[in-house]
Design a protein around this motif. Structure first.
Motif, mmCIF file in Angstrom:
data_model
loop_
_atom_site.group_PDB
_atom_site.id
_atom_site.type_symbol
_atom_site.label_atom_id
_atom_site.label_comp_id
_atom_site.label_asym_id
_atom_site.label_seq_id
_atom_site.Cartn_x
_atom_site.Cartn_y
_atom_site.Cartn_z
ATOM 1 N N ASN A 58 0.805 -1.226 0.000
ATOM 2 C CA ASN A 58 0.000 0.000 0.000
ATOM 3 C C ASN A 58 0.837 1.275 0.000
ATOM 4 O O ASN A 58 0.436 2.286 0.577
ATOM 5 C CB ASN A 58 -0.977 0.000 1.183
ATOM 6 C CG ASN A 58 -2.117 -0.966 0.977
ATOM 7 O OD1 ASN A 58 -2.851 -0.866 0.000
ATOM 8 N ND2 ASN A 58 -2.239 -1.939 1.863
ATOM 9 N N VAL A 59 1.979 1.213 -0.650
ATOM 10 C CA VAL A 59 2.825 2.396 -0.829
ATOM 11 C C VAL A 59 3.070 2.567 -2.320
ATOM 12 O O VAL A 59 3.566 1.650 -2.983
ATOM 13 C CB VAL A 59 4.167 2.259 -0.088
ATOM 14 C CG1 VAL A 59 5.070 3.455 -0.398
ATOM 15 C CG2 VAL A 59 3.937 2.154 1.416
ATOM 16 N N LEU A 60 2.714 3.720 -2.848
ATOM 17 C CA LEU A 60 2.932 3.999 -4.265
ATOM 18 C C LEU A 60 4.444 4.184 -4.476
ATOM 19 O O LEU A 60 5.035 5.127 -3.934
ATOM 20 C CB LEU A 60 2.162 5.252 -4.675
ATOM 21 C CG LEU A 60 2.065 5.539 -6.165
ATOM 22 C CD1 LEU A 60 1.367 4.408 -6.912
ATOM 23 C CD2 LEU A 60 1.318 6.847 -6.409
ATOM 24 N N TYR A 122 -3.816 7.149 -14.572
ATOM 25 C CA TYR A 122 -3.820 5.848 -13.928
ATOM 26 C C TYR A 122 -4.078 4.769 -14.977
ATOM 27 O O TYR A 122 -4.844 4.963 -15.910
ATOM 28 C CB TYR A 122 -4.909 5.785 -12.855
ATOM 29 C CG TYR A 122 -4.709 6.789 -11.754
ATOM 30 C CD1 TYR A 122 -3.870 6.517 -10.688
ATOM 31 C CD2 TYR A 122 -5.335 8.029 -11.800
ATOM 32 C CE1 TYR A 122 -3.671 7.444 -9.687
ATOM 33 C CE2 TYR A 122 -5.144 8.965 -10.799
ATOM 34 C CZ TYR A 122 -4.306 8.669 -9.742
ATOM 35 O OH TYR A 122 -4.101 9.601 -8.755
ATOM 36 N N GLN A 154 1.529 0.448 -7.188
ATOM 37 C CA GLN A 154 1.147 0.186 -5.797
ATOM 38 C C GLN A 154 0.486 -1.180 -5.701
ATOM 39 O O GLN A 154 -0.379 -1.518 -6.511
ATOM 40 C CB GLN A 154 0.200 1.270 -5.270
ATOM 41 C CG GLN A 154 -0.243 1.009 -3.822
ATOM 42 C CD GLN A 154 -0.885 2.223 -3.173
ATOM 43 O OE1 GLN A 154 -0.423 3.334 -3.359
ATOM 44 N NE2 GLN A 154 -1.952 2.010 -2.398
ATOM 45 N N ASP B 16 -7.650 -0.707 3.184
ATOM 46 C CA ASP B 16 -6.799 -0.494 2.009
ATOM 47 C C ASP B 16 -7.384 0.558 1.072
ATOM 48 O O ASP B 16 -6.654 1.241 0.361
ATOM 49 C CB ASP B 16 -6.598 -1.810 1.248
ATOM 50 C CG ASP B 16 -5.640 -2.743 1.979
ATOM 51 O OD1 ASP B 16 -5.097 -2.332 3.030
ATOM 52 O OD2 ASP B 16 -5.419 -3.867 1.498
ATOM 53 N N PHE B 19 -6.034 3.943 1.300
ATOM 54 C CA PHE B 19 -4.680 4.152 0.776
ATOM 55 C C PHE B 19 -4.634 4.032 -0.748
ATOM 56 O O PHE B 19 -3.552 4.021 -1.330
ATOM 57 C CB PHE B 19 -3.715 3.144 1.399
ATOM 58 C CG PHE B 19 -3.557 3.292 2.886
ATOM 59 C CD1 PHE B 19 -2.560 4.125 3.410
ATOM 60 C CD2 PHE B 19 -4.393 2.641 3.766
ATOM 61 C CE1 PHE B 19 -2.406 4.274 4.786
ATOM 62 C CE2 PHE B 19 -4.257 2.781 5.145
ATOM 63 C CZ PHE B 19 -3.255 3.601 5.649
ATOM 64 N N SER B 20 -5.777 3.951 -1.378
ATOM 65 C CA SER B 20 -5.798 3.838 -2.832
ATOM 66 C C SER B 20 -5.266 5.118 -3.482
ATOM 67 O O SER B 20 -5.700 6.220 -3.122
ATOM 68 C CB SER B 20 -7.230 3.592 -3.321
ATOM 69 O OG SER B 20 -7.301 3.779 -4.710
ATOM 70 N N PRO B 21 -4.346 5.016 -4.428
ATOM 71 C CA PRO B 21 -3.839 6.235 -5.076
ATOM 72 C C PRO B 21 -4.879 6.921 -5.937
ATOM 73 O O PRO B 21 -4.701 8.080 -6.316
ATOM 74 C CB PRO B 21 -2.663 5.724 -5.916
ATOM 75 C CG PRO B 21 -2.889 4.276 -6.084
ATOM 76 C CD PRO B 21 -3.668 3.813 -4.898
ATOM 77 N N ILE B 22 -5.969 6.238 -6.233
ATOM 78 C CA ILE B 22 -6.979 6.834 -7.115
ATOM 79 C C ILE B 22 -8.009 7.622 -6.307
ATOM 80 O O ILE B 22 -8.273 8.777 -6.589
ATOM 81 C CB ILE B 22 -7.667 5.745 -7.949
ATOM 82 C CG1 ILE B 22 -6.622 5.035 -8.819
ATOM 83 C CG2 ILE B 22 -8.768 6.337 -8.823
ATOM 84 C CD1 ILE B 22 -7.150 3.850 -9.594
ATOM 85 N N LEU B 27 -2.064 8.964 0.931
ATOM 86 C CA LEU B 27 -1.143 8.434 -0.076
ATOM 87 C C LEU B 27 0.234 8.272 0.562
ATOM 88 O O LEU B 27 0.842 9.249 1.013
ATOM 89 C CB LEU B 27 -1.037 9.367 -1.280
ATOM 90 C CG LEU B 27 -0.064 8.900 -2.381
ATOM 91 C CD1 LEU B 27 -0.551 7.590 -2.997
ATOM 92 C CD2 LEU B 27 0.091 9.959 -3.451
ATOM 93 N N LEU B 28 0.675 7.025 0.597
ATOM 94 C CA LEU B 28 2.049 6.739 1.027
ATOM 95 C C LEU B 28 2.880 6.545 -0.229
ATOM 96 O O LEU B 28 2.438 5.931 -1.196
ATOM 97 C CB LEU B 28 2.075 5.472 1.892
ATOM 98 C CG LEU B 28 1.125 5.461 3.089
ATOM 99 C CD1 LEU B 28 1.313 4.171 3.896
ATOM 100 C CD2 LEU B 28 1.334 6.674 3.968
ATOM 101 N N GLN B 29 4.095 7.052 -0.203
ATOM 102 C CA GLN B 29 4.898 7.045 -1.428
ATOM 103 C C GLN B 29 6.344 6.687 -1.118
ATOM 104 O O GLN B 29 6.851 6.923 -0.016
ATOM 105 C CB GLN B 29 4.811 8.431 -2.096
ATOM 106 C CG GLN B 29 5.390 8.498 -3.503
ATOM 107 C CD GLN B 29 4.941 9.755 -4.232
ATOM 108 O OE1 GLN B 29 3.759 10.091 -4.223
ATOM 109 N NE2 GLN B 29 5.880 10.436 -4.876
#
Lengths: 179, 56
Positions: A58-60, A122, A154, B16, B19-22, B27-29
């Motif tokens: 769960n980390v981009l 995306y 991700q 989860d 935490f979805s980038p969409i 947002l964790l990076q």
């Protein structure tokens, strides 16, 4: 069908001068402030990851695209930032793919193209897969100086990995039109 | 323990989807530059962004 053959000099270069008045030309050449785009000055690259990358759930995470197939204008950085910074302004076709796997608990996976540090498009978003290939394809404008693009992925679950391979985890771009 | 796991420990109610980038609010990076995971965005409507002390 008639044809015109032009013989180059020993250097292989030919210069054409645009007439200053309208004529009967059937081929239009851009104004003298423009640039005629030919294959030789339209940047293109293709590169892939040759190291499987362990990533956090769960980390981009930026995909470390570290091996070039070709890079016609030396615009792709495959060693530090894994980014494409073309030096010719225009519109670019961009492709990317990510082969991934997780050991358990997969929830969602996606692939993203970043432009100048922010998500711009995306790609596939899949759920419930332990292994798959995600794809992304887009056209975008890059200014030929400061604009750059990168590719991120991700994954959920435990033990997430970006799988190396020239045919499954790659990043490509090619100029398709001048600005 | 990863950054994601630390945040989940602090806020077990997160899923989860958060935490979805969409469409996620968090947002964790990781920029693959050796600096590790970090919080790039925290826009959760009710849960406060964890402090550095909480994440240490």
């Amino acid at each position: 069908m008639a044809s015109i053959n032009i013989a180059g000099d020993t250097s292989g270069s030919i210069s054409l001068t645009v007439p200053s008045v309208a004529g009967t030309n059937t081929v239009t050449i851009p104004a003298n402030s423009g640039v005629v785009m030919v294959s030789g000055n339209m940047p293109a690259f293709s590169a892939y990851s040759n190291n499987t990358q362990n990533v956090s759930s769960n980390v981009l995470t930026k995909i470390a695209i570290n091996t070039k197939v070709f890079d016609t204008n030396t615009n792709f950085d495959a060693t530090t930032n894994y980014r494409f910074t073309p030096t010719v302004a225009g519109y670019y076709q961009v492709n990317g793919a990510l082969n991934f796997s997780v050991s358990s608990g997969q929830s969602a996976a996606t692939i993203v193209v970043y432009k100048n540090g922010s998500a711009v498009n995306y790609g596939n978003y899949v759920t419930g897969s332990y292994a798959a290939i995600l794809n992304i394809s887009l056209i975008l404008y890059l200014n030929g100086s400061t604009d750059y693009i990168e590719i991120y992925g991700q994954l959920g679950g435990t033990g997430p990995q970006f799988i190396a391979g020239s045919n499954a985890t790659y990043f490509q771009a090619a100029m398709i039109r001048g600005s | 323990m990863s950054l994601y796991e630390k945040i989940k420990t602090i806020y077990p109610s997160l899923t989860d989807k958060d935490f979805s980038p969409i469409r996620g609010k968090i947002l964790l990076q990781n920029d693959s530059d050796g600096k590790g995971d970090y919080i790039a965005k925290w826009e959760h409507p009710t849960l406060a962004r964890p402090t550095d002390e909480e994440l240490a």
